[in-house]
Design a protein around this motif. Structure first.
Motif, short mmCIF file in Angstrom:
data_model
loop_
_atom_site.label_atom_id
_atom_site.label_comp_id
_atom_site.label_asym_id
_atom_site.label_seq_id
_atom_site.Cartn_x
_atom_site.Cartn_y
_atom_site.Cartn_z
N ALA A 104 -10.25 3.04 -13.87
CA ALA A 104 -10.52 1.88 -14.72
C ALA A 104 -11.33 2.29 -15.97
O ALA A 104 -11.04 1.84 -17.08
CB ALA A 104 -11.26 0.82 -13.93
N GLU A 131 -4.87 9.67 -8.09
CA GLU A 131 -5.59 10.92 -7.79
C GLU A 131 -5.73 11.75 -9.07
O GLU A 131 -6.79 12.35 -9.32
CB GLU A 131 -4.77 11.69 -6.74
CG GLU A 131 -5.41 12.91 -6.18
CD GLU A 131 -4.46 13.58 -5.14
OE1 GLU A 131 -3.36 13.05 -4.88
OE2 GLU A 131 -4.86 14.63 -4.62
N ALA A 158 -6.32 -3.53 -6.44
CA ALA A 158 -7.12 -2.64 -5.60
C ALA A 158 -7.04 -3.11 -4.14
O ALA A 158 -6.48 -4.17 -3.86
CB ALA A 158 -8.56 -2.65 -6.08
N ALA A 162 -12.29 6.99 -11.23
CA ALA A 162 -12.41 7.01 -12.69
C ALA A 162 -11.33 6.21 -13.42
O ALA A 162 -11.42 6.02 -14.63
CB ALA A 162 -12.36 8.47 -13.17
N ASP A 214 -8.43 10.28 -11.09
CA ASP A 214 -9.75 10.56 -10.53
C ASP A 214 -10.15 12.02 -10.72
O ASP A 214 -11.32 12.33 -10.98
CB ASP A 214 -9.77 10.18 -9.04
CG ASP A 214 -9.58 8.69 -8.84
OD1 ASP A 214 -9.87 7.92 -9.78
OD2 ASP A 214 -9.12 8.28 -7.76
N SER A 232 -1.26 4.29 -6.25
CA SER A 232 -2.65 4.14 -5.82
C SER A 232 -3.32 5.50 -5.85
O SER A 232 -2.79 6.46 -6.42
CB SER A 232 -2.69 3.55 -4.41
OG SER A 232 -2.23 4.51 -3.49
N GLY A 233 -4.50 5.59 -5.22
CA GLY A 233 -5.21 6.85 -5.19
C GLY A 233 -4.53 7.88 -4.29
O GLY A 233 -4.72 9.08 -4.44
N ALA A 268 -3.27 -1.81 -12.10
CA ALA A 268 -4.21 -2.51 -12.99
C ALA A 268 -4.22 -1.88 -14.38
O ALA A 268 -4.79 -2.44 -15.31
CB ALA A 268 -5.63 -2.45 -12.39
N ASN A 269 -3.59 -0.73 -14.53
CA ASN A 269 -3.66 0.01 -15.81
C ASN A 269 -2.97 -0.76 -16.95
O ASN A 269 -1.82 -1.18 -16.82
CB ASN A 269 -2.99 1.38 -15.62
CG ASN A 269 -3.13 2.24 -16.85
OD1 ASN A 269 -2.30 2.19 -17.75
ND2 ASN A 269 -4.21 3.00 -16.91
N HIS A 313 -0.83 -0.43 5.38
CA HIS A 313 -1.55 -0.59 4.11
C HIS A 313 -0.63 -0.58 2.90
O HIS A 313 -0.76 -1.41 1.99
CB HIS A 313 -2.59 0.53 3.99
CG HIS A 313 -3.42 0.45 2.76
ND1 HIS A 313 -4.44 -0.46 2.61
CD2 HIS A 313 -3.39 1.16 1.61
CE1 HIS A 313 -5.00 -0.31 1.43
NE2 HIS A 313 -4.38 0.67 0.79
N VAL A 334 -3.51 1.53 -9.38
CA VAL A 334 -3.15 1.94 -10.75
C VAL A 334 -2.30 0.87 -11.45
O VAL A 334 -2.15 0.90 -12.68
CB VAL A 334 -2.44 3.31 -10.74
CG1 VAL A 334 -2.26 3.85 -12.15
CG2 VAL A 334 -3.22 4.34 -9.92
N ASP A 362 -9.08 4.10 -18.40
CA ASP A 362 -8.20 3.14 -19.06
C ASP A 362 -8.93 2.51 -20.25
O ASP A 362 -8.39 2.38 -21.36
CB ASP A 362 -7.78 2.08 -18.03
CG ASP A 362 -6.67 1.17 -18.51
OD1 ASP A 362 -6.08 1.45 -19.57
OD2 ASP A 362 -6.38 0.17 -17.81
N HIS A 378 0.27 -3.45 0.05
CA HIS A 378 0.28 -3.30 -1.41
C HIS A 378 1.63 -3.76 -1.98
O HIS A 378 1.68 -4.46 -2.99
CB HIS A 378 0.06 -1.84 -1.81
CG HIS A 378 -1.38 -1.44 -1.95
ND1 HIS A 378 -2.25 -2.08 -2.80
CD2 HIS A 378 -2.11 -0.45 -1.37
CE1 HIS A 378 -3.44 -1.50 -2.74
NE2 HIS A 378 -3.39 -0.52 -1.86
N GLU A 423 -13.06 0.29 0.63
CA GLU A 423 -13.28 -1.14 0.38
C GLU A 423 -13.32 -1.85 1.73
O GLU A 423 -12.45 -1.62 2.58
CB GLU A 423 -12.14 -1.74 -0.45
CG GLU A 423 -12.46 -1.94 -1.91
CD GLU A 423 -12.02 -0.75 -2.74
OE1 GLU A 423 -11.11 -0.04 -2.28
OE2 GLU A 423 -12.62 -0.52 -3.81
N GLY A 446 -0.67 -1.65 -6.21
CA GLY A 446 -1.62 -0.56 -5.94
C GLY A 446 -2.66 -0.50 -7.06
O GLY A 446 -2.48 -1.10 -8.12
#
Ligand code: KG4
Ligand code: ZN
Length: 340
Positions: free
Chosen positions: A179, A162, A298, A177, A165, A134-135, A270-271, A109, A268, A182, A113, A12, A266
């Protein structure tokens, strides 16, 4: 105090302008070059940041109706992340700071977050329990103060994002993957497929590679898992197991600890299932839940600017800043004897 912040640690490219606690503008571009590769390609990410950086910053300035000369400080993520990606944002931002004769602030970083949980809301009551997912990271942290972090647990293998994904890739979904899975999970039956929940012991560590392997073994047995309805049942069952295991650790972390806020941050965070499960735990223990609005879950530069403001208000000097692709959160503590 106006801060221009830049985030470029992965795929990003983002710029934000903060004035005090107010986010005057935020522009985030997710690189599209990686989609067909099923993951972030470091070399392509660095090149894409070079192409995007200037434009993203100019758009953030224009959205805030401000000029570079209005900035009092410039900040950038300096790690952890992909070295080629970090270098673009770091050199861009530190060069700008030099030209503008303003301070430059190097931001971690994951710390960005972590504190994103305070964006657009009142500062959290501390101590705060933060699930950072996060990832690349899965961490459970007790935050006593800025730079006083106790890492209570972390993943022993894959990060939660991860795992999403990798399972998404197995099922032919595009990267990242999380979002999409979910959303698809809402259409499936989470009791349809029995999947393991790992590490059901007293430790606060996580493990997701066994769950991913269980899904991999299943999809190798039948092509029916690649299309609805069985695919959605499998995704719903995966989500239930993955989120359940995270929630169990969060609940366990409350035992015997004084915690005044529960938070998650982070990508995730958003889940949907994680957010509603955390809400239930917060109510159970009688504490507020702090999760950032979706746009700050994100990677984004607003969270970078927010941590930069915390540094500046404490008079932290940044003279020896450099890019650090590997930069454990535990190294940030200014309080000794913490179990990190
Ligand atoms: O924090 P982030 O944007 O980047 C890293 O620093 O890693 O997190 C990205 C991760 C990806 O693994 C993505 O699949 C996941 O967050 N993610 C989700 C959801 N939205 C994004 N995972 C589960 N459910 C979601 N709704
Ligand atoms: Zn991130």
């Amino acid at each position: 105090m106006r801060i221009l912040a830049v985030e470029s640690s992965c795929d990003e490219n983002s710029a934000a302008i903060l004035e005090g606690r107010e986010i005057r503008s935020l522009v985030t571009v997710t690189q599209s070059v990686h989609q067909s590769w099923g993951g972030v390609v470091p070399e392509l990410a660095g090149r894409s940041h070079l192409e995007l950086q200037d434009d993203v910053v100019l758009r953030a300035l224009s959205a805030a109706n401000l000029d570079l000369s209005d900035m009092d400080a410039v900040a950038a993520t300096c790690g952890p992340g992909l070295v080629g990606s970090l270098l673009v944002g770091y050199h861009y931002a530190s060069g700008l700071a030099l030209a503008l004769n303003t301070p430059f602030v190097a931001v971690h970083h994951m710390e960005a977050h972590l504190w994103s949980v305070e964006l657009e809301r009142e500062p959290a009551n501390l101590p705060m329990l933060v699930l950072l997912v996060s990832g690349g990271h899965t961490l459970l942290i007790l935050v006593r103060d800025f730079r006083d972090y106790e890492i209570l647990g972390q993943t022993r293998d894959d990060a939660l994002g991860e795992a999403y994904d990798k399972v998404g890739k197995l099922l032919g979904l595009s990267f990242p993957a999380g979002a999409e899975m979910d959303a698809l999970a809402q259409q499936g039956n989470s009791n349809a497929v029995a999947l393991p929940i790992a590490m059901r012991d007293k430790s606060l560590d996580f493990s997701y590679s066994g769950l991913k392997t269980a899904v991999s073994n299943l999809v190798n047995t039948s092509s029916e898992y690649f299309s609805a309805p069985l695919r959605n049942d499998l995704i719903a069952s995966f989500q239930r197991a993955a989120i359940q295991s995270a929630l169990e650790k969060v609940r366990l972390a409350f035992v015997g600890r004084h915690i005044r806020t529960l938070a998650a941050a982070g990508g995730v965070a958003a889940n949907s299932e994680l957010r509603s499960g955390l809400q239930n735990i917060a109510e159970e223990f009688g504490v507020p839940l702090a999760v950032p609005p979706m746009k700050y879950c994100a990677d984004n530069a607003a969270m970078v600017g927010y941590v930069a403001a915390k540094h500046l208000s404490r008079g932290h000097g940044m003279a020896d800043s450099k890019v650090r692709p590997r930069w454990p959160l535990s190294e940030l503590n200014t309080v000794s004897n913490r179990n990190c």
